[in-house]
Design a protein around this motif. Structure first.
Motif, PDB file in Angstrom:
ATOM      1  N   VAL A   1       4.028   5.604  -3.226  1.00 16.71           N
ATOM      2  CA  VAL A   1       5.288   6.089  -3.795  1.00 16.71           C
ATOM      3  C   VAL A   1       5.174   6.124  -5.316  1.00 16.71           C
ATOM      4  CG1 VAL A   1       7.738   5.525  -4.153  1.00 16.71           C
ATOM      5  CG2 VAL A   1       6.745   5.339  -1.862  1.00 16.71           C
ATOM      6  N   LEU A   2       4.704   5.042  -5.905  1.00 15.78           N
ATOM      7  CA  LEU A   2       4.603   4.953  -7.362  1.00 15.78           C
ATOM      8  C   LEU A   2       3.630   5.979  -7.942  1.00 15.78           C
ATOM      9  CD1 LEU A   2       4.576   1.063  -7.727  1.00 15.78           C
ATOM     10  CD2 LEU A   2       6.445   2.611  -8.355  1.00 15.78           C
ATOM     11  N   GLU A   3       2.568   6.237  -7.216  1.00 14.15           N
ATOM     12  CA  GLU A   3       1.544   7.162  -7.720  1.00 14.15           C
ATOM     13  C   GLU A   3       1.891   8.635  -7.479  1.00 14.15           C
ATOM     14  OE1 GLU A   3      -2.541   4.525  -7.423  1.00 14.15           O
ATOM     15  OE2 GLU A   3      -1.905   5.635  -5.634  1.00 14.15           O
TER      16      GLU A   3
ATOM     17  N   LYS B   1      -1.560  -5.898  -9.706  1.00  9.22           N
ATOM     18  CA  LYS B   1      -1.165  -6.390 -11.027  1.00  9.22           C
ATOM     19  C   LYS B   1      -2.179  -6.051 -12.115  1.00  9.22           C
ATOM     20  CE  LYS B   1       1.817 -10.077  -9.397  1.00  9.22           C
ATOM     21  NZ  LYS B   1       2.062 -11.509  -9.347  1.00  9.22           N
ATOM     22  N   ASP B   2      -3.379  -5.690 -11.729  1.00  7.62           N
ATOM     23  CA  ASP B   2      -4.397  -5.349 -12.726  1.00  7.62           C
ATOM     24  C   ASP B   2      -4.321  -3.882 -13.165  1.00  7.62           C
ATOM     25  OD1 ASP B   2      -5.197  -4.458 -10.226  1.00  7.62           O
ATOM     26  OD2 ASP B   2      -7.321  -4.871 -10.566  1.00  7.62           O
ATOM     27  N   ASP B   3      -3.428  -3.109 -12.565  1.00  7.11           N
ATOM     28  CA  ASP B   3      -3.277  -1.692 -12.893  1.00  7.11           C
ATOM     29  C   ASP B   3      -1.979  -1.493 -13.673  1.00  7.11           C
ATOM     30  OD1 ASP B   3      -2.824   1.078 -12.924  1.00  7.11           O
ATOM     31  OD2 ASP B   3      -3.656   1.366 -10.919  1.00  7.11           O
ATOM     32  N   SER B   4      -2.072  -1.155 -14.935  1.00  2.89           N
ATOM     33  CA  SER B   4      -0.888  -1.019 -15.785  1.00  2.89           C
ATOM     34  C   SER B   4       0.041   0.115 -15.359  1.00  2.89           C
ATOM     35  CB  SER B   4      -1.298  -0.826 -17.256  1.00  2.89           C
ATOM     36  OG  SER B   4      -2.027   0.376 -17.408  1.00  2.89           O
ATOM     37  N   LYS B   5      -0.435   1.017 -14.512  1.00  4.70           N
ATOM     38  CA  LYS B   5       0.425   2.076 -13.990  1.00  4.70           C
ATOM     39  C   LYS B   5       1.255   1.586 -12.799  1.00  4.70           C
ATOM     40  CE  LYS B   5      -2.536   5.789 -15.538  1.00  4.70           C
ATOM     41  NZ  LYS B   5      -3.461   6.839 -15.160  1.00  4.70           N
TER      42      LYS B   5
ATOM     43  N   GLU C   1       0.829  -1.215   0.000  1.00  2.67           N
ATOM     44  CA  GLU C   1       0.000   0.000   0.000  1.00  2.67           C
ATOM     45  C   GLU C   1       0.859   1.259   0.000  1.00  2.67           C
ATOM     46  OE1 GLU C   1      -2.026  -3.502   1.292  1.00  2.67           O
ATOM     47  OE2 GLU C   1      -0.348  -2.524   2.307  1.00  2.67           O
ATOM     48  N   LYS C   2       1.896   1.274   0.824  1.00  2.00           N
ATOM     49  CA  LYS C   2       2.801   2.434   0.879  1.00  2.00           C
ATOM     50  C   LYS C   2       3.626   2.535  -0.412  1.00  2.00           C
ATOM     51  CE  LYS C   2       2.055   4.041   5.057  1.00  2.00           C
ATOM     52  NZ  LYS C   2       1.487   5.352   5.282  1.00  2.00           N
ATOM     53  N   MET C   3       4.014   1.394  -0.952  1.00  5.41           N
ATOM     54  CA  MET C   3       4.762   1.412  -2.207  1.00  5.41           C
ATOM     55  C   MET C   3       3.883   1.920  -3.332  1.00  5.41           C
ATOM     56  SD  MET C   3       7.835   0.872  -3.191  1.00  5.41           S
ATOM     57  CE  MET C   3       8.208   1.674  -4.736  1.00  5.41           C
ATOM     58  N   LYS C   4       2.624   1.584  -3.314  1.00  4.47           N
ATOM     59  CA  LYS C   4       1.659   2.096  -4.305  1.00  4.47           C
ATOM     60  C   LYS C   4       1.627   3.623  -4.245  1.00  4.47           C
ATOM     61  CE  LYS C   4      -3.270   1.825  -5.495  1.00  4.47           C
ATOM     62  NZ  LYS C   4      -3.959   3.029  -5.107  1.00  4.47           N
TER      63      LYS C   4
ATOM     64  N   LEU D   1       7.447  -3.848 -11.225  1.00  3.17           N
ATOM     65  CA  LEU D   1       7.049  -2.494 -10.867  1.00  3.17           C
ATOM     66  C   LEU D   1       7.622  -1.513 -11.882  1.00  3.17           C
ATOM     67  CD1 LEU D   1       7.674  -2.621  -7.025  1.00  3.17           C
ATOM     68  CD2 LEU D   1       5.519  -2.916  -8.218  1.00  3.17           C
ATOM     69  N   PRO D   2       6.872  -0.449 -12.186  1.00  5.01           N
ATOM     70  CA  PRO D   2       7.393   0.533 -13.144  1.00  5.01           C
ATOM     71  C   PRO D   2       8.674   1.196 -12.632  1.00  5.01           C
ATOM     72  CG  PRO D   2       5.334   1.295 -12.152  1.00  5.01           C
ATOM     73  CD  PRO D   2       5.561  -0.093 -11.668  1.00  5.01           C
TER      74      PRO D   2
END
Length: 159
Positions: free
Chosen positions: A50-52, A150-154, A45-48, A75-76
């Motif tokens: 960061v990515l966003e 994994k279902d979110d291409s971003k 959740e926290k890594m998400k 991960l991107p």
């Protein structure tokens, strides 16, 4: 007869001593995943977040999955260092040889491996040995196999 028996006893004793000495030299090296390091974890959740929300230039992601797994998804903005499970000298060398590209910053480094455990810990242990401040190093909990986005291409790149 006594000389033969005592001579045989000395030979057997010498062989026994050689065997014991040989066994001591072949002791397994300590597993880096067991090192006395205060492992820093980051939840998916926290890594998400960061990515966003963070600029990719403000962090680095090291993905140690094997090449075939990395190609299936990662991960991107991650950098592939296919060293998993980082348990041989050859695989350790992959991590050590990649360390320079992570030294010139104070930004956080997130390590992702297939399961979020031993491989990531071994990688961090090696990076610390290469002079990277341990306060910058984080393990992404549960690894790539259990990445929940994994279902979110971003948030998950497939090739």
């Amino acid at each position: 007869m006594k000389k033969r028996v005592s001579g045989l006893f000395v030979v057997v004793l010498a062989i026994f001593a050689l065997v014991l000495t040989g066994c001591q030299k072949n002791e397994a090296k300590e597993d880096r995943a067991e090192a006395a390091i205060d492992w820093q974890m980051i939840s998916p959740e926290k890594m998400k977040e960061v990515l966003e929300n963070d600029n990719p230039s403000d962090y680095q992601i090291i993905d140690i999955q094997p090449k075939s797994d990395y190609a299936k998804g990662h991960l991107p903005h991650s950098i592939s260092v296919p060293a998993y499970p980082v348990d041989t000298e050859e695989l350790e060398r992959l991590v050590v040889d990649s360390a320079d590209q992570f030294k010139d910053s104070d930004n956080p480094i997130y390590v992702v491996c297939p399961g979020g455990g031993g491989g990531a810990k071994r990688t961090i242990s090696l990076l610390i040995d290469e002079g990277i401040d341990k306060s910058r190093l984080f393990i992404i909990e549960n690894g790539a196999k259990k990445w929940p986005y994994k279902d979110d291409s971003k948030l998950w790149v497939t090739e």
